[in-house]
Design a protein around this motif. Sequence first.
Motif, PDB file in Angstrom:
ATOM      1  N   ASP A 571       0.865  -1.179   0.000  1.00  0.00           N
ATOM      2  CA  ASP A 571       0.000   0.000   0.000  1.00  0.00           C
ATOM      3  C   ASP A 571       0.899   1.226   0.000  1.00  0.00           C
ATOM      4  OD1 ASP A 571      -2.687  -1.032   0.039  1.00  0.00           O
ATOM      5  OD2 ASP A 571      -2.256  -1.775   2.058  1.00  0.00           O
ATOM      6  N   LEU A 572       0.828   2.012  -1.085  1.00  0.00           N
ATOM      7  CA  LEU A 572       1.766   3.119  -1.258  1.00  0.00           C
ATOM      8  C   LEU A 572       1.000   4.441  -1.341  1.00  0.00           C
ATOM      9  CD1 LEU A 572       4.142   1.500  -3.885  1.00  0.00           C
ATOM     10  CD2 LEU A 572       4.502   1.712  -1.420  1.00  0.00           C
ATOM     11  N   PRO A 573       1.573   5.520  -0.776  1.00  0.00           N
ATOM     12  CA  PRO A 573       0.916   6.827  -0.814  1.00  0.00           C
ATOM     13  C   PRO A 573       1.230   7.581  -2.109  1.00  0.00           C
ATOM     14  CG  PRO A 573       2.925   6.978   0.461  1.00  0.00           C
ATOM     15  CD  PRO A 573       2.808   5.533   0.050  1.00  0.00           C
ATOM     16  N   ALA A 574       0.435   8.612  -2.369  1.00  0.00           N
ATOM     17  CA  ALA A 574       0.723   9.501  -3.496  1.00  0.00           C
ATOM     18  C   ALA A 574       2.079  10.163  -3.285  1.00  0.00           C
ATOM     19  CB  ALA A 574      -0.368  10.547  -3.627  1.00  0.00           C
ATOM     20  N   GLY A 575       2.841  10.296  -4.356  1.00  0.00           N
ATOM     21  CA  GLY A 575       4.164  10.901  -4.282  1.00  0.00           C
ATOM     22  C   GLY A 575       5.280   9.916  -4.038  1.00  0.00           C
ATOM     23  N   GLN A 576       4.963   8.649  -3.715  1.00  0.00           N
ATOM     24  CA  GLN A 576       5.989   7.647  -3.452  1.00  0.00           C
ATOM     25  C   GLN A 576       6.777   7.351  -4.742  1.00  0.00           C
ATOM     26  OE1 GLN A 576       7.001   6.055  -0.553  1.00  0.00           O
ATOM     27  NE2 GLN A 576       8.628   5.352  -1.898  1.00  0.00           N
ATOM     28  N   VAL A 577       8.103   7.222  -4.637  1.00  0.00           N
ATOM     29  CA  VAL A 577       8.977   6.924  -5.773  1.00  0.00           C
ATOM     30  C   VAL A 577       9.317   5.437  -5.765  1.00  0.00           C
ATOM     31  CG1 VAL A 577      11.223   7.351  -6.849  1.00  0.00           C
ATOM     32  CG2 VAL A 577       9.927   9.253  -5.838  1.00  0.00           C
ATOM     33  N   ILE A 578       9.137   4.782  -6.923  1.00  0.00           N
ATOM     34  CA  ILE A 578       9.565   3.388  -7.115  1.00  0.00           C
ATOM     35  C   ILE A 578      10.908   3.445  -7.829  1.00  0.00           C
ATOM     36  CG2 ILE A 578       8.999   1.143  -8.072  1.00  0.00           C
ATOM     37  CD1 ILE A 578       7.085   2.128  -5.889  1.00  0.00           C
ATOM     38  N   SER A 579      11.968   3.014  -7.153  1.00  0.00           N
ATOM     39  CA  SER A 579      13.314   3.095  -7.705  1.00  0.00           C
ATOM     40  C   SER A 579      14.082   1.859  -7.254  1.00  0.00           C
ATOM     41  CB  SER A 579      14.009   4.373  -7.216  1.00  0.00           C
ATOM     42  OG  SER A 579      15.360   4.398  -7.617  1.00  0.00           O
ATOM     43  N   PHE A 580      14.283   0.887  -8.153  1.00  0.00           N
ATOM     44  CA  PHE A 580      14.951  -0.352  -7.788  1.00  0.00           C
ATOM     45  C   PHE A 580      16.360  -0.056  -7.269  1.00  0.00           C
ATOM     46  CE2 PHE A 580      11.493  -2.549  -9.596  1.00  0.00           C
ATOM     47  CZ  PHE A 580      11.597  -3.892  -9.221  1.00  0.00           C
ATOM     48  N   ASN A 581      16.712  -0.644  -6.118  1.00  0.00           N
ATOM     49  CA  ASN A 581      18.039  -0.502  -5.527  1.00  0.00           C
ATOM     50  C   ASN A 581      18.574  -1.888  -5.172  1.00  0.00           C
ATOM     51  OD1 ASN A 581      19.137   2.445  -4.264  1.00  0.00           O
ATOM     52  ND2 ASN A 581      17.070   2.411  -5.154  1.00  0.00           N
ATOM     53  N   VAL A 582      19.877  -2.113  -5.449  1.00  0.00           N
ATOM     54  CA  VAL A 582      20.526  -3.350  -5.063  1.00  0.00           C
ATOM     55  C   VAL A 582      21.553  -3.034  -3.968  1.00  0.00           C
ATOM     56  CG1 VAL A 582      22.258  -3.164  -6.892  1.00  0.00           C
ATOM     57  CG2 VAL A 582      21.753  -5.395  -5.887  1.00  0.00           C
ATOM     58  N   ARG A 583      21.588  -3.901  -2.920  1.00  0.00           N
ATOM     59  CA  ARG A 583      22.451  -3.638  -1.770  1.00  0.00           C
ATOM     60  C   ARG A 583      23.492  -4.746  -1.619  1.00  0.00           C
ATOM     61  NH1 ARG A 583      20.698  -4.097   4.592  1.00  0.00           N
ATOM     62  NH2 ARG A 583      22.691  -3.418   5.485  1.00  0.00           N
ATOM     63  N   THR A 584      24.754  -4.368  -1.395  1.00  0.00           N
ATOM     64  CA  THR A 584      25.832  -5.302  -1.068  1.00  0.00           C
ATOM     65  C   THR A 584      26.542  -4.753   0.166  1.00  0.00           C
ATOM     66  OG1 THR A 584      27.508  -4.173  -2.404  1.00  0.00           O
ATOM     67  CG2 THR A 584      26.155  -5.821  -3.519  1.00  0.00           C
ATOM     68  N   GLN A 585      27.552  -5.519   0.676  1.00  0.00           N
ATOM     69  CA  GLN A 585      28.357  -4.938   1.738  1.00  0.00           C
ATOM     70  C   GLN A 585      29.087  -3.708   1.193  1.00  0.00           C
ATOM     71  OE1 GLN A 585      28.955  -7.948   0.399  1.00  0.00           O
ATOM     72  NE2 GLN A 585      31.117  -8.557   0.489  1.00  0.00           N
ATOM     73  N   THR A 586      29.453  -2.789   2.043  1.00  0.00           N
ATOM     74  CA  THR A 586      29.899  -1.448   1.626  1.00  0.00           C
ATOM     75  C   THR A 586      31.044  -1.486   0.629  1.00  0.00           C
ATOM     76  OG1 THR A 586      29.258  -0.603   3.797  1.00  0.00           O
ATOM     77  CG2 THR A 586      30.710   0.793   2.472  1.00  0.00           C
ATOM     78  N   ASN A 587      32.017  -2.386   0.815  1.00  0.00           N
ATOM     79  CA  ASN A 587      33.196  -2.378  -0.045  1.00  0.00           C
ATOM     80  C   ASN A 587      33.119  -3.413  -1.161  1.00  0.00           C
ATOM     81  OD1 ASN A 587      33.364  -4.595   1.606  1.00  0.00           O
ATOM     82  ND2 ASN A 587      35.600  -4.476   1.875  1.00  0.00           N
ATOM     83  N   ALA A 588      31.946  -4.023  -1.382  1.00  0.00           N
ATOM     84  CA  ALA A 588      31.844  -5.097  -2.370  1.00  0.00           C
ATOM     85  C   ALA A 588      31.695  -4.532  -3.784  1.00  0.00           C
ATOM     86  CB  ALA A 588      30.647  -5.989  -2.040  1.00  0.00           C
ATOM     87  N   ALA A 589      32.075  -5.372  -4.733  1.00  0.00           N
ATOM     88  CA  ALA A 589      31.991  -5.000  -6.150  1.00  0.00           C
ATOM     89  C   ALA A 589      31.173  -6.048  -6.900  1.00  0.00           C
ATOM     90  CB  ALA A 589      33.397  -4.905  -6.748  1.00  0.00           C
ATOM     91  N   PHE A 590      30.573  -5.634  -8.008  1.00  0.00           N
ATOM     92  CA  PHE A 590      29.877  -6.597  -8.876  1.00  0.00           C
ATOM     93  C   PHE A 590      29.931  -6.086 -10.318  1.00  0.00           C
ATOM     94  CE2 PHE A 590      26.649  -3.658  -7.304  1.00  0.00           C
ATOM     95  CZ  PHE A 590      25.973  -3.283  -8.458  1.00  0.00           C
TER      96      PHE A 590
END
Length: 788
Positions: A571-590
């Motif tokens: 359930d999302l409110p008006a004005g909400q942004v859909i923006s896919f984000n991927v998370r790794t450990q801080t110093n990781a690379a891919f």
Amino acid sequence: MAKFNYVMDVTKEDSFVQSCTARQGDAGETITFNLYDDGLPISRNIISKAELIMVTPMGHYIEQSMTIASDPLEPTGSILTTTLTSNFNAESGMAKRMYVKLTMTTSGLVKTSPDVIYYVIPAGDISGGSAHDYISRVEEIIQQVTDLYNQYKEDLKNVYDTTTRELKDKYDQAVAELNQSVTDFTTNLTNQLTTLTGKIDDLTDRINGLDGAVSDLQAKMDDLIANGAMTQAQADNRYMAARGSITSDTQLDSTKQVGTYEIAMTHPTLGNLFGTLLVQGNVINPLKPTQLMVLMNKVMYRRFNGTVWNTWTEVGQPTQEKGAIIQKNTIITNQALNTILDAGVYRIKAFSGSNGFDSLTGSDGYIEVYGFENESRLQRVTMGNQTSGSVKEVWFRYITSVTVGAWTKVGGTEIDYATAEDIVIGESDTLMVTPKALKEATETTVPFKEYFGMGEPTQNVASGEYSTVKLGKSQGTSTNGQTKRPYTINSDGTLTLTRAARLNFKATVKIVAGNTGTIALYMYWYLMNPQTQLPSGMVGDDVEIVSFGSTRATNGQLNYNWIASGNKTLDLPAGQVISFNVRTQTNAAFRWAQVESLEIEEVLPAGTQGLNISSLADNPVVRLSDLNAILKQQQVNTGMQMVNGENFQVTDPTLLTGLPLYASNSSSYSTLPDGETYFTQDSKGLITIKKAGYYELSAVVKTQYRVDINNWHYISMVRTRTDGSSTDWDFMPTGGAIRNRNRRYATVRIKLEVGEKISFKSDTNLPSGSTAIQFINVDWFALKRLGD
């Protein structure tokens, strides 16, 4: 100008004498010499210089250089040419001498040709406007003399050649004959000049008489004009001659010449014009003509005011065929209907007049009046709602010159139309369904859906905990997509909600782990950045949709390619942004993170009434065939076709890299109407697309491994275009410890064209000769069409 040609021998003083005639004051005559030496041509190679020498009748000496060229008719000979200047013809009479002087190359020896007889005729003494005719006549006579002389010269050359080469012994006799010929020619020329002088005098007299004739003719022309005679141009501007066709408004505005024109064009304000245009001149002011258009249904005119055209004015209409029915501007309210006899269609508004019928009072509708040859009339009244178009009653009667007939009711039914709410409930069998109401009903009861294709990948990230990944382009929506979409699509690959909504997200994502930097231990996917974009009351886990964790077989690190799918409802409110984000450990690379596909569906609130169209089948006023045709087309546009089975399974493959795979089709299913298909398959299972559009391609691949392997095994989807080029889509990558049976599902959304082909391919880094793969099979394949 004249041209003179001479043939002479420089060693024979008794050779034939050449002659020519010129006119005093002329210049530009061309003289050409072919010279021989004792009967042999003189080569241009031994001539150093050539000059034409003349002593004028008054004793003046003239010399002029000549050009030296090879003789095309006598390769070993030469041609000497010069163009005379006015000095040669400055004095009339016979030149005292005229000959060619040659300076030879080797010895400097000078040779001369025999003399040429050159006669200059005195210039004529005429002037004024008649000089042209005199000169022309003189030139004609001179040309005649020249032609006679040239012909004579040609004959003389032939005699000369024959005499010098074959009759040497008769040379003296030939010289004598030539001298006599010159004497005769001179006598003849003198006689012709005398005759010419007489003709010139006669021509002068005629010219003098012509001046008087011209004066008489001018006087007669002045008399004709004074009595009303006109020139052709004046007549064209006064009388209605046929002029041509008018095909454009620009041409129409520029047409001011008196006359008649055919007109066939489309005018920007008057519409289609077909007929005749008449342009009439203004006697008082010719610069202000009038245009009159006689068209098929009206007559119009306008006048030019000297600067611009006035507006068109309709002055009448051609006579209508008796009984013709046309729309009238008169509105019938309080008139007596027996007086409405002019053929046409009239609008009735809140009728309060007489000679009608009871139910007409206060009603709206139309009355049609038809005329006949015997002057009788037919009146027909149609009563109804002019806004909705419903018909209540239809009445008619006949009116003759003797009687007014009684009104007779012939039919009419009141038709009620279903509202959107009526359609949703679906219980009425007496209401007519309109497209507008059906559209309103479907917009509120059909859930909104939208499908997004493959997005732009985020690549080669060296470090950082959160990385944004862009969505792909929209590839189709539900039928209410333009009116019910709850968000805007931003240019940066994100979405922004325009209203509060409950949305279900189905996403397929791909990662390529491993890099030159620190390898990721995990990669978690969120629908928005959980640190900065979370809606109120939510935590990060609420918006996580896919997660990858490392395995023991990879020593606690992710490796190779991975594709996985996830599902989340929020359930999302008006004005909400859909923006896919991927998370790794801080110093990781891919290496790679990409949204392969995304489906968004709005979840309707609990208790929403669904659309029930089935009950409309009992409605006698609904064209169910038309409704079925619409539904059938919707099935074709957004249906599904799939196949499954194991008939194309590959057992114990020896080809480990580039192994082709095809979808098994022991069974097939479709939501499409009979005869419709999205794809066909040949005998080995190769798929060929039959209908272009945006599609969601889904497949399940089953693989049985005999032993543990710590390798990668990738399944690609191969798309072959009609030009023969192909693309391998990374469809089902797997890496790490693998064993036993694996059944993998994947989906992708792309646009396909007719004739393109779909197959699959298996690739692995297993060593050559490995028997690790026991069998592999594309268990099922489905195409779901999203739109055009």
